[in-house]
Structure formats: C-alpha cells, structure tokens
Design a protein around this motif. Structure first.
Motif, mmCIF file in Angstrom:
data_model
loop_
_atom_site.group_PDB
_atom_site.id
_atom_site.type_symbol
_atom_site.label_atom_id
_atom_site.label_comp_id
_atom_site.label_asym_id
_atom_site.label_seq_id
_atom_site.Cartn_x
_atom_site.Cartn_y
_atom_site.Cartn_z
ATOM 1 N N GLU A 185 3.569 10.836 4.843
ATOM 2 C CA GLU A 185 3.654 9.911 3.715
ATOM 3 C C GLU A 185 4.529 8.750 4.162
ATOM 4 O O GLU A 185 5.578 8.968 4.770
ATOM 5 N N PHE A 186 4.099 7.519 3.838
ATOM 6 C CA PHE A 186 4.800 6.338 4.334
ATOM 7 C C PHE A 186 5.343 5.471 3.212
ATOM 8 O O PHE A 186 4.781 5.421 2.118
ATOM 9 N N SER A 187 6.414 4.755 3.511
ATOM 10 C CA SER A 187 6.938 3.719 2.628
ATOM 11 C C SER A 187 7.579 2.653 3.512
ATOM 12 O O SER A 187 8.199 2.965 4.516
ATOM 13 N N ASN A 193 -1.858 -1.638 3.479
ATOM 14 C CA ASN A 193 -1.909 -1.155 4.857
ATOM 15 C C ASN A 193 -1.330 0.247 4.987
ATOM 16 O O ASN A 193 -1.758 1.024 5.832
ATOM 17 N N LEU A 194 -0.358 0.575 4.145
ATOM 18 C CA LEU A 194 0.262 1.895 4.237
ATOM 19 C C LEU A 194 -0.714 2.992 3.835
ATOM 20 O O LEU A 194 -0.724 4.069 4.425
ATOM 21 N N LYS A 195 -1.541 2.729 2.834
ATOM 22 C CA LYS A 195 -2.539 3.719 2.419
ATOM 23 C C LYS A 195 -3.574 3.920 3.529
ATOM 24 O O LYS A 195 -3.981 5.037 3.812
ATOM 25 N N GLU A 196 -3.982 2.827 4.162
ATOM 26 C CA GLU A 196 -4.920 2.939 5.285
ATOM 27 C C GLU A 196 -4.273 3.665 6.460
ATOM 28 O O GLU A 196 -4.918 4.461 7.136
ATOM 29 N N LYS A 226 0.888 -2.881 15.476
ATOM 30 C CA LYS A 226 -0.171 -3.839 15.135
ATOM 31 C C LYS A 226 0.032 -4.400 13.732
ATOM 32 O O LYS A 226 -0.121 -5.597 13.507
ATOM 33 N N ILE A 227 0.370 -3.558 12.768
ATOM 34 C CA ILE A 227 0.581 -4.012 11.393
ATOM 35 C C ILE A 227 1.785 -4.943 11.328
ATOM 36 O O ILE A 227 1.735 -6.001 10.697
ATOM 37 N N ALA A 261 -9.737 -5.159 2.888
ATOM 38 C CA ALA A 261 -9.814 -5.282 1.439
ATOM 39 C C ALA A 261 -8.893 -6.396 0.961
ATOM 40 O O ALA A 261 -7.817 -6.589 1.522
ATOM 41 N N ILE A 262 -9.324 -7.097 -0.046
ATOM 42 C CA ILE A 262 -8.521 -8.212 -0.584
ATOM 43 C C ILE A 262 -7.607 -7.714 -1.656
ATOM 44 O O ILE A 262 -7.840 -6.871 -2.393
#
Length: 129
Positions: free
Chosen positions: A47-49, A63-66, A104-105, A128-129
């Motif tokens: 899980e990220f934040s 980007n975190l969900k991806e 990369k992000i 996604a926008i």
C-alpha cells in the motif's frame, strides 16, 4: 530511486507488517508491506502514500493506484520461473520493480514500459485524465 527505510511495525500470527520509504530526488513514497505467513506462496501486498512536505501523506495520486496494481498483481512476471526457487525471492523482485517505477514517476518520465514489461495493457494505453 532508493529504499531509504525498512522496519517492521507489526508482527502477528497471520502476517507481518513492514513500513518502508522509497526516495527519488525530492519525491518520497511511503509504503506498508503486508507479508503473510504463507509467503512465498502468496505474494506480499503493498500500500502506497506520497509523503508531502511536513510529513503529511496522500494517496490521492492516480499514479499510486496504478503503482499498487503493478506491484501487487503483476509480480509473477518479475520472478525467474525457470529457477526452482524463482518465487522465493518475490519480495525482492517487487521492491526492485517498485524502485524502478517510482524513479520514472518522480522524474515525470513516461513509465509505459519498464524492463521490457508493458505496464499498460490493452487497446487504450493513454494515461487517465
């Protein structure tokens, strides 16, 4: 990107929980890693934040969900299945992949293909926008 912190924060009968921090330049990613007792049969869950200035965290970034989906669901392509113990090191492979994608992000680089594995699959690979 580098793994700058790794510590165990919880240890139970069913799983162990670790907290880690991955940094790339000024961008800081906070992670919670859940490793079940059945590891390596079941891969660890991440899980990220995003850590904001002042130690505030946010997971609203798309980007975190991806990134979660990439690390948590596409782990089989990371291990060398030709080796008998290829899945034994899946946590290591997930962390290496996490560092590569976070770099990369953080730099704003398109991360549609990293390490020869396409991240976005299907007909529409636009962000996604």
């Amino acid at each position: 990107a580098t793994l700058s912190k790794w510590e165990e924060v919880e240890s139970g009968e069913e799983e162990r929980v670790f907290k880690c921090v991955v940094t790339a330049g000024k961008e800081v990613l906070g992670c919670r890693v859940f490793v079940g007792i059945d590891y390596p049969v079941r891969a660890p869950k991440f899980e990220f934040s995003r850590v904001q200035p002042g130690n505030k965290t946010s997971n609203a970034d798309g980007n975190l969900k991806e990134l979660e989906m990439e690390i948590n669901t596409r782990y089989e392509s990371l291990a060398d299945n030709t080796l008998e113990d290829g899945m034994d090191f899946i946590l290591t492979h997930q962390i290496r992949r996490l560092c590569a994608v976070w770099e990369k992000i953080a730099t704003g680089t398109q991360w549609g293909s990293i390490g020869g594995v396409r991240v976005r699959k299907g007909k529409d690979r636009k962000k996604a926008i």
